[in-house]
Motif scaffolding. Structure first.
Motif, short mmCIF file in Angstrom:
data_model
loop_
_atom_site.label_atom_id
_atom_site.label_comp_id
_atom_site.label_asym_id
_atom_site.label_seq_id
_atom_site.Cartn_x
_atom_site.Cartn_y
_atom_site.Cartn_z
N GLY B 62 -7.63 -10.74 1.80
CA GLY B 62 -7.33 -9.18 0.87
C GLY B 62 -8.17 -8.92 0.75
O GLY B 62 -9.12 -9.41 0.44
N SER B 63 -8.31 -7.96 -0.09
CA SER B 63 -9.06 -7.05 -0.35
C SER B 63 -9.70 -7.64 -2.17
O SER B 63 -9.23 -8.72 -2.19
CB SER B 63 -8.38 -5.81 -0.91
N HIS B 65 -10.25 -7.56 -5.22
CA HIS B 65 -9.96 -6.03 -6.62
C HIS B 65 -11.45 -6.32 -7.09
O HIS B 65 -12.21 -5.17 -7.92
CB HIS B 65 -9.00 -6.34 -6.64
N LEU B 210 1.51 10.22 -3.46
CA LEU B 210 1.32 8.72 -2.07
C LEU B 210 1.64 9.91 -1.08
O LEU B 210 1.03 10.39 0.33
CB LEU B 210 2.00 7.49 -2.32
N LEU B 224 -5.97 6.68 9.72
CA LEU B 224 -5.99 5.62 8.10
C LEU B 224 -6.00 4.41 8.23
O LEU B 224 -6.00 3.94 10.12
CB LEU B 224 -4.87 6.12 7.09
N THR B 225 -7.37 4.09 7.94
CA THR B 225 -7.20 2.43 8.99
C THR B 225 -7.26 1.33 7.30
O THR B 225 -7.72 0.53 7.65
CB THR B 225 -9.81 2.07 8.05
N LYS B 226 -7.09 1.93 6.19
CA LYS B 226 -7.27 1.07 4.77
C LYS B 226 -6.19 1.46 4.25
O LYS B 226 -6.18 3.43 3.55
CB LYS B 226 -8.25 0.45 4.83
N ILE B 227 -4.95 1.25 3.66
CA ILE B 227 -3.92 1.83 2.51
C ILE B 227 -3.82 0.81 1.76
O ILE B 227 -3.18 -0.40 2.14
CB ILE B 227 -3.23 2.49 3.19
N GLU B 228 -4.65 0.80 0.01
CA GLU B 228 -3.97 -0.74 -0.32
C GLU B 228 -3.68 -0.03 -1.97
O GLU B 228 -4.40 1.52 -2.60
CB GLU B 228 -4.88 -1.17 -0.83
N SER B 229 -2.55 -0.27 -2.82
CA SER B 229 -2.25 0.14 -3.78
C SER B 229 -3.03 -1.24 -4.54
O SER B 229 -2.38 -2.02 -4.39
CB SER B 229 -0.63 0.76 -4.14
N ARG B 230 -3.01 -0.49 -5.75
CA ARG B 230 -3.84 -1.75 -6.77
C ARG B 230 -2.74 -1.71 -8.33
O ARG B 230 -3.27 -0.74 -8.69
CB ARG B 230 -5.41 -1.19 -7.48
N PRO B 231 -1.99 -2.12 -8.29
CA PRO B 231 -1.52 -2.12 -10.06
C PRO B 231 -2.16 -2.03 -11.15
O PRO B 231 -3.71 -3.22 -11.07
CB PRO B 231 -0.15 -3.21 -10.10
N TYR B 253 -1.14 3.29 -11.44
CA TYR B 253 -1.41 2.75 -9.54
C TYR B 253 -2.94 3.29 -9.88
O TYR B 253 -3.13 4.04 -10.24
CB TYR B 253 -0.45 3.10 -8.43
#
Lengths: 305, 305
Positions: B62-63, B65, B210, B224-231, B253
């Motif tokens: 995964g990403s 962070h 969003l 879109l090639t990537k979308i990610e939420s980051r708490p 977020y």
């Protein structure tokens, strides 16, 4: 909620963080150690256990895609979630002093989460990777190793008769791991407390599908707590969706979405009906009570299980 | 594209995968080893290097962070991307046979990526974590260790005079790591080849932001090639946005979005103007040529640098 007879499978040995997550979700449960995540899934599928615990994301490390893959390859349902602050201790045999140490052993993830703190403690040690944190503590105790420390939980110290040389040695105090609880059957969703629902969907092509899916939630004022795209170009995995069992499909992208609504709510049912129209693959991983514990920096109190 | 004089900072020692990514992005560049990611950023900021290489996501892990956090705390711009299949080799001194080995050393991530294969090879070894893969190979060579193997690249074998005991020992052949290239100045976006743009945005509250942001892309047919939420609940990080420098802000977020358009395109400019209206924090990390290399399973050919 559940009684003392509930059997919960987790990866690791007693004292593992997954065991602590099981204890937070189901106080007084009987936690069953498994040497792999796959084995924990099988334990539930074969009725050896009632629940399995699976870490799915970490606030610094991100989503654990390989564990999401396990969710997709199996038919278990998410029935709960637990968030645990990452809180590591440095453990050694009683009487051992920091100066005696020549190596520190733990799970690779725990070693990297404590990298800077170990340096700051002035330890001149080699770092050795083992399969799990609590297993490292057990290994030191069983082999009476006086030159070796483990990075593990305070509970592991208690279980294996080790002392805590340093407490809270994680580099980042705000780091949190999220675990989900899995069962053979979904729970009956309710509306008398906050619920969350986790879904996975995919489509073969088309740029506006994600937008249409999100509109299904936005127009119904349903908040999302997680959205993540997962590129999946080369690996058609054997996905189990809500309609078919075990069809291997190939998608360019998968999307993980968690939203704040219970499947008992009509707006959630309507939203999902719409999502199904727009996607070629949809699976509800589960609808379950939200962990409402505030996300506070780790203070070790989660170990008072 | 760039000449031989380009200096590219990367984390690790020669033979590291980040060095291979640098070589793929800038053939004949002068790659400059740094012991930490932060140092690679500083090397560019202080004009010691022209570019920095940063791994940002892995298809199984995964990403990353913590590396996104570095991007947000610094003012460098993404000017390129490279995708490298994960391809590990087992390296030892010439003449050493598998049966002699008592331990394997490497970066924790590489150890875990080869876990099952090491077991299948019948190796009865301890696994020791070190700071980087190529550094492990160097360590074996410098200390003439005949009982130890490293997990590292084929290029590390060549550089440190080791032999390849086993090639392609990663458990998953479809695993890919994505790196971005960073510079002090953004590149001039073009429209004569496929470009990608990476943005980060945040809002304080409100469920439909969003959705509004995605509509800005969907209505303009931008994929879109990537979308990610980051708490980001507890950690107000010192975010550097496009308007203000170094304001520490607190958002519940953050969202990471990559879209397939160049900032030279009017539709991308209009989309971002709309995104800015709906969000309280927006930063364009960069607009850069897409890596169009097909994502094929690792075959080791990336090591022929």
């Amino acid at each position: 909620m559940h009684g003392s007879q509930l059997r919960v499978a987790y990866q690791g040995v007693p004292g593992a963080y997954s065991e602590a997550a099981a204890g937070k979700a189901y106080p007084n449960c009987e936690a069953i150690p498994c040497d792999q995540f796959e084995v924990a899934f099988q334990a539930v599928e074969l009725w050896i256990a009632d629940r399995a615990v699976l870490p799915v994301e970490n606030s610094l490390g991100g989503s654990i895609h390989r564990n999401y893959d396990l969710l997709l390859r199996h038919r278990l349902h998410i029935v709960g979630e637990v968030q645990l602050p990452v809180h590591h201790c440095l453990l050694a045999l009683p009487g051992v002093r920091k100066e005696y140490l020549t190596r520190v052993i733990s799970h690779p993830q725990a070693l990297s989460q404590c990298e800077h703190t170990l340096t700051k403690l002035g330890l001149n040690v080699t770092r050795e990777a083992v399969d799990d944190t609590a297993g490292a503590a057990e290994y030191i105790a069983n082999n009476n190793l006086r030159d070796t420390a483990a990075i593990a939980s305070a509970r592991a110290a208690e279980l294996y008769g080790l002392q805590i040389l340093a407490d809270g040695i994680q580099d980042d105090s705000g780091n949190v791991t999220r675990f989900v609880m899995l069962a053979r059957d979904p729970i009956i969703p309710r509306t008398d407390r906050p619920f969350k629902t986790s879904i996975v969907f995919a489509h073969d092509k088309g740029t506006s599908v994600l937008f249409k899916v999100l509109s299904a939630f936005a127009f119904r004022n349903i908040s999302l707590t997680k959205i993540e795209s997962r590129p999946h170009r080369n690996r058609p995995i054997r996905l189990v969706d809500d309609a078919n069992v075990g069809t291997a499909k190939h998608f360019e992208y998968l999307f993980y979405v968690d939203f704040e609504a219970s499947m008992a709510e009509v707006r959630a049912q309507n939203a999902l009906a719409e999502v199904q129209e727009f996607t070629s693959f949809l699976r509800v991983l589960g609808s379950y009570p939200m962990d409402m514990t505030p996300w506070s920096p780790s203070r070790g109190d989660e170990h008072s299980l």
